[in-house]
Design an enzyme around this catalytic site. Structure first.
Site, PDB file in Angstrom:
ATOM      1  N   HIS A 284       0.830  -1.202   0.000  1.00 42.28           N
ATOM      2  CA  HIS A 284       0.000   0.000   0.000  1.00 42.28           C
ATOM      3  C   HIS A 284       0.873   1.264   0.000  1.00 42.28           C
ATOM      4  O   HIS A 284       0.735   2.135  -0.847  1.00 42.28           O
ATOM      5  CB  HIS A 284      -0.922  -0.022   1.227  1.00 42.28           C
ATOM      6  CG  HIS A 284      -1.796   1.177   1.367  1.00 42.28           C
ATOM      7  ND1 HIS A 284      -3.140   1.165   1.037  1.00 42.28           N
ATOM      8  CD2 HIS A 284      -1.535   2.438   1.780  1.00 42.28           C
ATOM      9  CE1 HIS A 284      -3.643   2.365   1.248  1.00 42.28           C
ATOM     10  NE2 HIS A 284      -2.690   3.161   1.702  1.00 42.28           N
ATOM     11  N   GLU A 285       1.797   1.319   0.946  1.00 42.37           N
ATOM     12  CA  GLU A 285       2.640   2.512   1.052  1.00 42.37           C
ATOM     13  C   GLU A 285       3.539   2.656  -0.172  1.00 42.37           C
ATOM     14  O   GLU A 285       3.807   3.758  -0.632  1.00 42.37           O
ATOM     15  CB  GLU A 285       3.478   2.475   2.340  1.00 42.37           C
ATOM     16  CG  GLU A 285       2.654   2.485   3.636  1.00 42.37           C
ATOM     17  CD  GLU A 285       1.597   3.570   3.696  1.00 42.37           C
ATOM     18  OE1 GLU A 285       1.788   4.637   3.082  1.00 42.37           O
ATOM     19  OE2 GLU A 285       0.553   3.350   4.343  1.00 42.37           O
TER      20      GLU A 285
ATOM     21  N   HIS B 282       1.673   4.457  -2.839  1.00 38.64           N
ATOM     22  CA  HIS B 282       1.757   5.916  -2.671  1.00 38.64           C
ATOM     23  C   HIS B 282       3.120   6.408  -3.173  1.00 38.64           C
ATOM     24  O   HIS B 282       3.226   7.436  -3.834  1.00 38.64           O
ATOM     25  CB  HIS B 282       1.637   6.296  -1.188  1.00 38.64           C
ATOM     26  CG  HIS B 282       0.236   6.259  -0.663  1.00 38.64           C
ATOM     27  ND1 HIS B 282      -0.802   6.954  -1.243  1.00 38.64           N
ATOM     28  CD2 HIS B 282      -0.301   5.633   0.422  1.00 38.64           C
ATOM     29  CE1 HIS B 282      -1.911   6.738  -0.543  1.00 38.64           C
ATOM     30  NE2 HIS B 282      -1.633   5.941   0.463  1.00 38.64           N
TER      31      HIS B 282
ATOM     32  N   HIS C  42       3.333   6.638  -6.901  1.00 39.76           N
ATOM     33  CA  HIS C  42       2.574   7.807  -7.357  1.00 39.76           C
ATOM     34  C   HIS C  42       3.443   9.063  -7.229  1.00 39.76           C
ATOM     35  O   HIS C  42       3.468   9.921  -8.100  1.00 39.76           O
ATOM     36  CB  HIS C  42       1.314   7.937  -6.487  1.00 39.76           C
ATOM     37  CG  HIS C  42       0.216   8.759  -7.080  1.00 39.76           C
ATOM     38  ND1 HIS C  42      -0.874   9.162  -6.362  1.00 39.76           N
ATOM     39  CD2 HIS C  42       0.029   9.257  -8.323  1.00 39.76           C
ATOM     40  CE1 HIS C  42      -1.680   9.871  -7.146  1.00 39.76           C
ATOM     41  NE2 HIS C  42      -1.155   9.950  -8.328  1.00 39.76           N
TER      42      HIS C  42
END
Ligand code: ZN
Length: 671
Positions: free
Chosen positions: A461-462, A465, A468
């Site tokens: 998940h991290e 980010h 991105h």
């Protein structure tokens, strides 16, 4: 390494002075910029961006060290800086001349030929100025200020009440038999709580680490009922601890003030105001979205609940499943059906393998190459640093991973910006740099750190980010990477990345038994995948209940009517709830997310982002989970574009159509 923070040289005693210098330089620059006769992108926005970049470059490592290498001196310095930073931000947000300059630029001839990214920068700035009340008439501006002040006062009063109401209640238990069924760790915690107060036996309270294990494991139904009742009546007049912390009046006032604020700024209601900074367009769209999810999940939630009732009946001859029985029997049913625990999976997910697999997946999808860079200075020996290279072998980004828990490090997991991609006025490119922080158990002896599957998902998940932030191709800092991305869309790349944690084709890349090297066996994999959708319907409708309630009160509230928050909640429950609710339940009185946090009229975002990420991933399911062309397209349409374009447009460019809820429903097992 040139241009990266010299973490070892950052000393608490320099922090405050360095900030003072930066802020005063920036103020001077701004004054000079605003003296210009002719405002242009080059003469105005570029230097503004540069001064913002200087500040964030100097502050980012300080705030980062405060989070991961905290000590008393640094904390003092950091806390002394916070009011200075917020004062500076308010100054910019309330600067009439700055606002006028943006307006002039937006009306200038030059702006007609601006790129989408540049237009977005101007639009965002004007929007934020408007939302800060800067263009209101004097009388209204004053009222705006009063409302904001009062809202922040009652907001914090609301949280204090929740906190105090939670802490006001505890229960002392002498006889351990009353706690039968509870795991050792929870019993140890309860014993510790008693010891802290120099009492024998055990103490239970309403904090999650104490409350949750009772509700999930404790065989004592009477005790579960007692805790549940105390928990769901916190900060209300029905609380067994008394009505000192009742939040009812605060909630009414918060709603009234938010409504007034929205009206002042020209919005129909607070829901519409909230959407001004989000991907969702109109309030109707949010309702349609939530209602569709509800309609299609409800039949499954009902079946799951029916199964639970039957299970409890067969197991314990339970005639009626009460609110305080739901978590307890759910856990028993889950164990019976899937018989797999997070602990059991740990040996298959040693940290080095998980990281290797994660990088391999990113490399297959996006054609990037990630390699360790031992020349980068870090803040702790456990921290690893990496370069990201594109196909041509050029370094396009760098990042640090600080993965283990340790003393003086803030808990949780997050991605933060160290540097943002931007091009300066001379055309020189600044590559993005990210911090990835987790708090996993450190290795013991020569055994590597072993992760649960949940922890693996957190890391993915991290990292989503992080990608991105780091794969962006936008050259303007305020819309590059995660900057300027609408709040309900910013979780798309992160939740999207989680999907590979559940892919049978991907799991062998990041799982290898730490002793035998064997990938996660099929039998365990199947259980893991099956357990993923356990009670997915019940979970979904519960989230929808919160989201609908939040959005309903913020759009339907009218000051002249006898608006009742309880009635609104009751009607939502009638629509979507399947589990029983205790008569005394006053959940709304402790719903801090929306009454005291940033989620007001925004709780729906959780589901919104899940729908986007599931729908984006479904293109990979159709075309191959490692299809490099699909990966390239996701990179080009979403990751590279940052906040430079509307997320709805970006999504459509990737998927070829607007998002639909089908993929999420399918992943939840409803299709
Ligand atoms: Zn996230």
């Amino acid at each position: 390494m040139k241009g990266l923070p010299p973490f070892q040289d950052i000393k608490p005693e320099h922090v405050e002075e360095a900030l003072d210098v930066t802020l005063s330089e920036n103020r001077e620059t701004l004054t000079n910029l605003l003296k210009q006769k002719n405002i242009s992108w080059q003469s105005f926005i570029e230097p503004l961006e540069a001064m913002g970049n200087t500040l964030s470059q100097r502050w980012s490592p300080v705030s980062h060290l405060n989070a991961v290498m905290n000590n008393d001196e640094l904390r003092v310095a950091y806390n002394n800086c916070l009011p200075k930073l917020s004062e500076y931000a308010t100054e910019l947000g309330q600067n009439q001349d700055l606002f006028k300059a943006y307006k002039l630029l937006s009306e200038a001839q030059e702006s007609e030929n601006f790129s989408t990214a540049k237009k977005q920068v101007i639009d965002n700035a004007l929007r934020d100025f408007h939302l800060s009340g800067i263009d209101l008439e004097d009388k209204n501006k004053q009222r705006y200020g009063e409302i904001q002040k009062r809202l922040s006062e009652i907001g914090s009063k609301y949280s204090e009440n929740v906190l105090d109401g939670t802490q006001a209640w505890e229960k002392h238990i002498d006889n351990v038999e009353e706690l039968s069924g509870m795991p050792q760790s929870a019993l140890g915690g309860a014993k510790q709580l008693a010891e802290n107060k120099n009492k024998p036996g055990y103490i239970l309270n309403l904090e999650i680490p104490s409350y949750l294990p009772v509700m999930t494991y404790c065989d004592n139904q009477k005790l579960r009922k007692e805790l549940h009742t105390a928990f769901v009546t916190r900060a209300s007049t029905l609380s067994p601890s008394g009505s000192d912390w009742d939040n009812q009046a605060h909630m009414n006032e918060i709603l009234a003030l938010r409504y007034e604020l929205a009206q002042l700024l020209g919005f129909e209601n607070y829901g519409a105001l909230s959407l001004a900074t989000k991907m969702a367009d109109k309030t109707e769209d949010v309702f349609t979205f939530l209602n569709e999810l509800a309609e299609r999940s409800l039949p499954f939630a009902k079946l799951e609940f029916e199964e639970l009732i039957q299970f409890a009946k067969e197991k314990d001859k339970l005639e009626k499943l009460e609110p305080w029985d739901v978590a307890y029997y759910s856990e028993k049913l889950r164990t019976q059906k899937y018989d797999i625990s997070q602990e059991e999976l740990r040996p298959y997910f040693p940290v080095p393998q998980v990281i290797k697999g994660l990088f391999e997946i990113a490399s297959r999808l996006y054609g990037i190459n990630i390699s360790s860079n031992s020349n980068m200075e870090t803040w702790h020996e456990d921290v690893q640093a990496f370069d990201i290279k594109d196909v041509s072998g050029e370094v396009i980004a760098q990042f640090y991973i600080d993965i283990f828990a340790r003393e003086n490090k803030r808990g949780g997991a997050w991605m933060d910006e160290c540097k943002v991609r931007r091009r300066d006025s001379e055309g020189k490119l600044q590559n993005p740099v990210a911090y990835l922080v987790c708090n996993f158990t450190p290795p013991v002896g020569d055994k590597p750190s072993l992760l649960t599957h949940n922890e693996v998902t957190t890391l993915f998940h991290e990292f989503g980010h992080g990608l991105h932030h780091m794969l962006t191709k936008i050259d303007i800092a305020s819309v590059s990477g995660i900057n300027g991305v609408a709040w309900d869309a910013v979780e798309l790349p992160s939740q999207f990345m989680e999907n590979w944690c559940w892919e049978p084709e991907a799991i062998p890349l990041f799982s290898a038994h730490f002793e035998s090297g064997e990938a996660l066996p099929n039998e365990k994999l199947e259980k893991l995948l099956a357990a993923k959708t356990f009670q997915a319907g019940m979970h979904m409708v519960r989230q929808l209940e919160f989201a609908l309630f939040d959005f309903k009160i913020h759009t339907e509230y009218k000051p002249d009517e006898d608006f009742s928050i309880q009635d609104a909640l009751d009607s939502v429950r009638k629509q979507v709830s399947v589990v029983p609710v205790a008569e005394c339940n006053r959940f709304q009185n402790s719903f801090s997310h929306i009454f005291a946090g940033g989620y007001a009229a925004g709780y729906y975002s959780y589901k919104w982002a899940e729908v986007l990420s599931a729908d984006a991933f479904s293109k990979f399911e159709e075309e191959g989970v490692f299809n490099p062309e699909t990966g390239q397209k996701f990179k080009e349409c979403i990751l590279e574009k940052g906040g430079s374009q509307q997320p709805a447009e970006l999504f459509r460019a990737f998927r070829g159509r607007p998002p639909t809820v089908d993929a999420l429903l399918k992943h939840s097992g409803f299709m």
